[in-house]
Design an enzyme around this catalytic site. Structure first.
Site, PDB file in Angstrom:
ATOM      1  N   CYS A  30      -7.671  -2.546  -4.724  1.00  0.00           N
ATOM      2  CA  CYS A  30      -6.831  -1.388  -5.050  1.00  0.00           C
ATOM      3  C   CYS A  30      -7.564  -0.397  -5.955  1.00  0.00           C
ATOM      4  CB  CYS A  30      -5.511  -1.818  -5.677  1.00  0.00           C
ATOM      5  SG  CYS A  30      -5.620  -2.423  -7.354  1.00  0.00           S
ATOM      6  N   HIS A 274      -2.387  -3.013 -11.492  1.00  0.00           N
ATOM      7  CA  HIS A 274      -2.575  -2.492 -10.144  1.00  0.00           C
ATOM      8  C   HIS A 274      -2.852  -0.994 -10.235  1.00  0.00           C
ATOM      9  CE1 HIS A 274      -2.097  -2.104  -5.839  1.00  0.00           C
ATOM     10  NE2 HIS A 274      -1.103  -1.234  -5.976  1.00  0.00           N
TER      11      HIS A 274
END
Length: 335
Positions: A30, A274
């Protein structure tokens, strides 16, 4: 930093909006996926890489794979080879299955372009997109003589405070001088001895693309913590309003207005999180939100939710482009 693992979807199921392409999360990617979205929104990088003749370049060359993936992200009907880019990074010490800091990976990618591109003038053009020329000065407080050193940065590392802050406040703090006294006194050639002095940084020039890193992490007592405090930032700002003490007398620049076109967002804490991105589309100038393979239309109001706050995604890197907003481009029609 760790990151949540998302289900992997095939590229054919990814949603496209005016060329906006989602990227599957592959081996905890990510961080890199988010940076690819910001590089794609910084269309100048792809345009320069397109000029590079790569017939004799090795397949594990990072800038070669970046060129390929950015070209594919502009093509609405083409498979995006971002896994090849991830593997090229892996072979160059930015490992798969490892948690990375977005700012560190960003600087590594820019460094690989300098080291691995055989067209050095073109590599320098890419670096110059981000190059901030600065003058570090040391002024004796007794005789007022000044020593200077010219260098450059590829982004502004701005430390945030632990309460409400703003981009303007962070920039002002960055350019504030520090007084060096007592054991921190420096040698003055004019005085022939160590004297009290003041040290600071002044701007010599600003780049086409101004990258700002909001330093939200603090190290102490053997661990790292993240500051979720609120830091506001504008969609456009004028660098001519920067305090005079931040500008060198040798600063020469006609255009001072900057417009935000990409935001790297971090959710979670220093040890588990994230990355996602908000990017401005070149064709219609609209904001879009990219979370790995998922891309959806967004708005400036949603971007503002990344200012900070408990249990919220917070802006970590900001990309501004010098000049007015780009004219809206019409989508290319396929024959």
């Amino acid at each position: 930093m760790c990151e949540r693992i998302f289900s992997v979807f095939s590229n054919c199921r990814m949603r496209d909006y005016f060329g906006m392409r989602g990227l599957t999360n592959y081996h905890l990617s990510c961080c890199v996926n988010t940076l690819l979205q910001t590089f794609s929104a910084t269309w100048e990088v792809g345009d320069l890489l397109d000029k590079w003749e790569t017939a004799s370049v090795r397949a594990d060359c990072v800038p070669l794979q970046l060129k390929n993936v950015l070209a594919a992200m502009r093509n609405d009907h083409q498979f995006v080879p971002h896994r090849a880019f991830l593997h090229s990074l892996d072979k160059n010490s930015v490992q798969l299955n490892t948690q990375h800091d977005a700012d560190e990976v960003f600087l590594s990618i820019l460094n690989f372009m300098q080291l691995q591109m055989d067209d050095k003038p073109l590599a320098l053009e890419i670096q110059n997109l981000y190059k901030i020329s600065v003058e570090t000065y040391l002024q004796c407080l007794e005789c007022t003589s000044v020593q200077t050193l010219t260098s450059y940065l590829l982004g502004l590392p701005l430390h945030v405070k632990e309460d409400h802050d703003s981009l303007e406040d962070c920039m002002t703090s960055f350019f504030e001088y520090q007084e060096l006294k007592g054991i921190n006194c420096c040698f003055c050639a004019e005085c022939g001895k160590k004297t009290p002095s003041k040290q600071g940084v002044k701007l010599l020039s600003l780049p086409r693309i101004l990258c700002v890193n909001l330093k939200r992490y603090r190290n102490g007592r053997g661990f790292t913590r993240k500051l979720d405090c609120r830091v506001t930032f504008p969609e456009t700002f004028d660098c001519s309003e920067t305090p005079n003490e931040a500008i060198s007398a040798d600063f020469v620049q006609d255009e001072f207005r900057y417009t935000l076109h990409a935001v790297v967002v971090h959710s979670g804490n220093a040890m588990c999180g994230h990355y996602t991105a908000y990017v401005r589309n070149r064709r219609n100038q609209g904001w879009y939100y990219a979370d790995d393979s998922h891309v959806k239309p967004s708005s400036w109001e949603e971007v503002q939710t990344t200012y900070g706050g408990e249990n919220r995604g917070t802006a970590y890197m900001l990309m501004y482009r010098r000049g007015q907003k780009e004219e809206v481009q019409q989508p290319e029609l396929s024959g």
